[in-house]
Write an enzyme that holds these catalytic residues in place. Structure first.
Site, short mmCIF file in Angstrom:
data_model
loop_
_atom_site.label_atom_id
_atom_site.label_comp_id
_atom_site.label_asym_id
_atom_site.label_seq_id
_atom_site.Cartn_x
_atom_site.Cartn_y
_atom_site.Cartn_z
N LYS A 173 0.82 -1.22 0.00
CA LYS A 173 0.00 0.00 0.00
C LYS A 173 0.86 1.27 0.00
CE LYS A 173 -3.42 2.86 0.77
NZ LYS A 173 -4.27 3.36 -0.29
N LYS A 241 0.97 11.63 5.54
CA LYS A 241 1.27 10.55 6.49
C LYS A 241 1.85 9.33 5.76
CE LYS A 241 -1.97 7.78 6.85
NZ LYS A 241 -3.10 6.88 6.88
#
Ligand code: NAD
Length: 297
Positions: A173, A241
């Site tokens: 991811k 993030k």
């Protein structure tokens, strides 16, 4: 027989849509969020409302999480009112959030001590994929436990990839999200140049969509840039993030990522000037500020 008692924690841009799809697929769904509003939405559609993560674990054997970052996942799983105190032995936590692979290991180890399995299952496909139930899901975890909760994953996604052991899903991811961010910075540069030259922006979109420069990011986000519409979507601070997590992983692995590092800095700027809650395509406003004083942003 499929296990139907499912919990869902984190009912934001992604989680709320996941909840609707779980209800459409006839699960007995218990939901929790720190905000009341999305709980009421799902309650009206047939979900049970819980007062804490622990409460969700009392009525569920499989719990899906869609939370912003490692910090919230830790709170929900291991905190004083966390799932770890109530889920039955054999229970499964499927974490669809994008978090630090190192944190996954910690959560998984703690859960194992209570005979609970923590599976990382970050998703891709945006809020549209979440709404349509067509997400790509990158699953890390033991085969038999992943098989046990596949019916839950199938209710929210269509491309379900078991990519390795616990934690592997997050690595896939993070690489995906590096590519999205690098693409978006490139698309932003193309957009700014196009606007400066005065060419037809709608025509540019039409041409690029069928040309070698096309990408998911271009198809989904160039129309937003053209309309100056930065309603999220995937927020700037979440993209930042994920880039920070990718940079940290790269540093641990002695891998140099110059393009990711640059994209990270662009998102640092976007956060610094107050765009943190806009869609991640708002990075175009930073590229505009770098070079053009005659474009309104
Ligand atoms: P969001 O901010 O819209 O939603 C997060 C939800 O978690 C909110 O409803 C918030 O109230 C809730 N929450 C926060 N702290 C909580 C706590 N302690 N207990 C219970 N609920 C809490 O974020 P999102 O866009 O839905 O993203 C969720 C996760 O999915 C993130 O990890 C993100 O990186 C990932 N993701 C997002 C997208 C996207 O397009 N939005 C796509 C793929 C993956």
């Amino acid at each position: 027989m499929r296990n139907n008692d499912v919990g869902l924690i984190g009912l934001g841009a992604m989680g709320l849509n996941m909840g609707k799809n779980l209800l459409k697929n006839k699960f007995n769904l218990t939901v929790y969020d720190v905000r009341d509003e999305p709980i009421r939405v799902l309650e009206k559609l047939g979900a049970k409302a819980a007062k804490s993560p622990k409460h969700v674990g009392n009525t569920s054997t499989i719990v899906l999480l869609s939370l912003p970052s490692s910090k919230e996942v830790e709170y929900v799983v291991l905190g004083e009112n966390g799932l770890i105190h109530s889920l039955p032995e054999g229970g499964i936590i499927i974490d669809a959030s994008t978090i630090d692979p190192a944190a996954v290991k910690k959560f998984s180890d703690e859960c194992n001590q209570k005979s609970i399995t923590f599976i990382d299952a970050p998703v891709s496909g945006g809020t549209i994929g979440a709404e349509k139930g067509t997400l790509s899901i990158m699953v890390g975890g033991p085969n038999e436990k992943v098989d046990e909760c596949k019916h839950v994953l199938q209710a929210i996604g269509t491309n379900i990839y078991q990519v390795g052991n616990t934690g592997a899903g997050q690595i896939f991811k993070l690489i995906n999200n590096m590519l999205v961010a690098i693409n978006l910075v490139g698309i932003s540069e193309g957009f700014v140049l196009a606007k400066k030259t005065g060419i037809d922006l709608e025509k540019l979109y039409e041409v690029l969509k069928t040309s070698a420069g096309n990408s998911w990011a271009l198809e989904q986000k160039l129309p937003k840039m053209i309309k100056n519409d930065f309603e999220p979507g995937f927020k700037v601070w979440l993209q930042h993030k994920d880039l920070a997590l990718a940079m940290s992983l790269a540093s641990q692995m002695n891998a140099s990522l110059p393009m990711t590092s640059l994209a990270h800095q662009m998102y640092e700027s976007a956060k610094a000037v107050g765009f943190e809650d806009l869609d991640h395509s708002a990075v175009v406003k930073i590229i505009q500020r770098l070079s053009l004083k005659d474009i309104n942003d």
